[in-house]
Write an enzyme that holds these catalytic residues in place. Structure first.
Site, short mmCIF file in Angstrom:
data_model
loop_
_atom_site.label_atom_id
_atom_site.label_comp_id
_atom_site.label_asym_id
_atom_site.label_seq_id
_atom_site.Cartn_x
_atom_site.Cartn_y
_atom_site.Cartn_z
N THR A 28 0.81 -1.21 0.00
CA THR A 28 0.00 0.00 0.00
C THR A 28 0.85 1.27 0.00
O THR A 28 0.48 2.27 -0.59
CB THR A 28 -0.89 0.00 1.27
OG1 THR A 28 -1.68 -1.18 1.24
CG2 THR A 28 -1.79 1.21 1.34
N ASP A 71 1.71 -6.57 -4.33
CA ASP A 71 0.98 -6.67 -3.07
C ASP A 71 1.67 -7.80 -2.30
O ASP A 71 1.97 -8.86 -2.88
CB ASP A 71 -0.48 -7.04 -3.37
CG ASP A 71 -1.34 -7.04 -2.12
OD1 ASP A 71 -2.28 -6.23 -2.06
OD2 ASP A 71 -1.10 -7.87 -1.22
N THR A 103 2.14 -4.74 4.36
CA THR A 103 2.09 -5.16 5.76
C THR A 103 1.60 -6.61 5.93
O THR A 103 1.93 -7.26 6.92
CB THR A 103 1.16 -4.24 6.58
OG1 THR A 103 -0.12 -4.22 5.96
CG2 THR A 103 1.73 -2.84 6.66
N ASP A 104 0.83 -7.11 4.94
CA ASP A 104 0.18 -8.42 5.13
C ASP A 104 1.17 -9.54 5.46
O ASP A 104 0.91 -10.36 6.33
CB ASP A 104 -0.63 -8.80 3.89
CG ASP A 104 -1.89 -7.95 3.75
OD1 ASP A 104 -2.24 -7.26 4.72
OD2 ASP A 104 -2.50 -7.99 2.67
N CYS A 291 -1.52 -18.47 20.83
CA CYS A 291 -1.48 -17.22 21.60
C CYS A 291 -0.35 -16.32 21.11
O CYS A 291 0.78 -16.78 20.97
CB CYS A 291 -1.20 -17.51 23.08
SG CYS A 291 -2.57 -18.18 23.96
N1 ASP Z 1 -2.32 -5.87 0.84
C1 ASP Z 1 -1.28 -4.92 1.15
C2 ASP Z 1 0.05 -5.66 1.12
O1 ASP Z 1 0.36 -6.35 2.04
C3 ASP Z 1 -1.53 -4.28 2.46
C4 ASP Z 1 -0.46 -3.31 2.89
O2 ASP Z 1 0.47 -2.97 2.20
O3 ASP Z 1 -0.57 -2.82 4.01
O4 ASP Z 1 0.76 -5.54 0.17
#
Ligand code: ASP
Length: 352
Positions: A28, A71, A103-104, A291
């Site tokens: 993103t 992505d 982030t994923d 956990c």
């Molecule tokens: N779907 C995106 C990715 O992981 C989400 C992100 O960048 O936060 O590439």
């Protein structure tokens, strides 16, 4: 994999304080809208216009961008290999690295990179954003500026953070201890079993006692992965067919059993027999807790003692992300026998 290389000197006419390489993989962070309103990858040669504050960092920045940014849901071990090789090949010429990544799956890639580079003694800081840099309220600007600051920070001429980290929402975390825990708010990452390495406020407060000491050995690169790994996540009501399907997957060499609490699992005879048979066939079974905090302690409850008895290996306080990537790397590097002996030993600070 194809790359584009861009040099940006944010220090001119003064001399740069440090040299940092940004590796832009996608996510993103780098999205922007074109004239027709479609989200497209951001052109990094325009970063100084988007981020004028970069000039105050006095850095010589080299950007290596995946020609096709992705992505991070499409990340594979091939991409880990590419990122590891870029760091390894540019290691001498740079003071630190910032990896821009979705982030994923960031916690998986950060874990993989931490295992791929034994003797790392320079910062490799992963960051990204929950909102594209083109958006007014984006977290991309702060995340990148502070990551660059951390990647170039030195004390007595030595890098202050000589390890693979994730910087996000004012917190610096050890990469192979991190997990994505939030998809709507900016505080996307957490490391439940390891202290925060630094907090960014008016100044950046480093938790020096928690940051690893730099290695004095020569940097190495391990860049092969064996993906013959599966995950068996337990839930009340899981069927014998489901358990057997995972344990009998063709070609699988190691299965992470995602257990409850401190490593507990059903004691039903069918379940114990399935696991025991799998160990008998030479499968590595690793007990990792569902956990996000705490650790597996096989034998604390009756429901975990059986696992120890049949040869399931305790994953201690390792994250699922670190367990998957560590198994893949060890299997490729050493084969099943050695992996069984090494999986419970910390490689890069990923477990106690
Ligand atoms: N779907 C995106 C990715 O992981 C989400 C992100 O960048 O936060 O590439």
């Amino acid at each position: 994999m194809k790359y584009t290389r861009i040099s940006i000197n944010t220090a001119t006419p003064a001399e740069a304080r440090s040299r940092v390489m940004i590796i832009y993989t996608g996510g993103t962070f780098g999205m922007t809208y074109d004239e027709s309103g479609v989200l497209i990858p951001f052109d990094f040669s325009l970063i100084k216009e988007q981020l004028p504050a970069l000039r105050n960092l006095f850095l010589e920045i080299t950007v290596v961008s995946f020609t096709k940014p992705i992505d991070s849901s499409n990340i594979s071990p091939e991409h880990w290999k590419a990122i590891g090789e870029i760091i390894f090949e540019n290691y001498q010429a740079q003071d630190g690295f910032v990896v821009l990544h979705g982030t994923d799956t960031m916690a998986f890639t950060a874990s993989a990179i931490s295992f791929m580079l034994p003797n790392l003694a320079k910062p490799v800081i992963f960051t990204g954003a929950q909102l594209p840099i083109s958006q007014p309220r984006s977290d991309a600007r702060e995340n990148l500026i502070t990551s660059l600051e951390i990647a170039s920070a030195k004390q007595d001429g030595r890098p202050l953070v000589p390890e693979v980290c994730i910087y996000f929402d004012y917190q610096l975390l050890r990469g192979n201890r991190s997990k994505k825990v939030e998809s709507m708010h900016f505080d996307a990452f957490e490391s439940g079993n390891y202290p925060v390495l630094a907090k960014a406020g008016v100044k950046i407060d480093y938790n020096l006692a928690a940051i690893s000491t730099p290695s004095t050995g020569t940097l190495r690169l391990l860049s092969t992965f064996d993906s013959s790994v599966a995950i068996l996540k337990l839930f009340p009501g899981i069927s014998p067919q489901m358990v057997d399907a995972v344990l009998n997957t063709e070609g699988v060499k190691a299965v992470i059993v995602e257990t409850y609490g401190s490593g507990n699992a059903p004691t039903a005879p069918w379940f114990v027999h399935s696991l025991k048979a799998a160990v008998g066939r030479g499968l590595i079974l690793l007990n990792v807790s569902q956990c996000p905090g705490g650790m597996v302690e096989q034998g604390r409850y009756e429901t975990s003692k059986t696992l120890a008895d049949i040869g399931v290996i305790s994953g201690g306080d390792i994250t699922l992300e670190a367990a998957v990537t560590k198994l893949m790397l060890l299997l490729a590097e050493f084969g099943s026998e050695e992996t069984r002996a090494r999986i419970g030993v910390s490689l890069a600070g990923e477990m106690a």
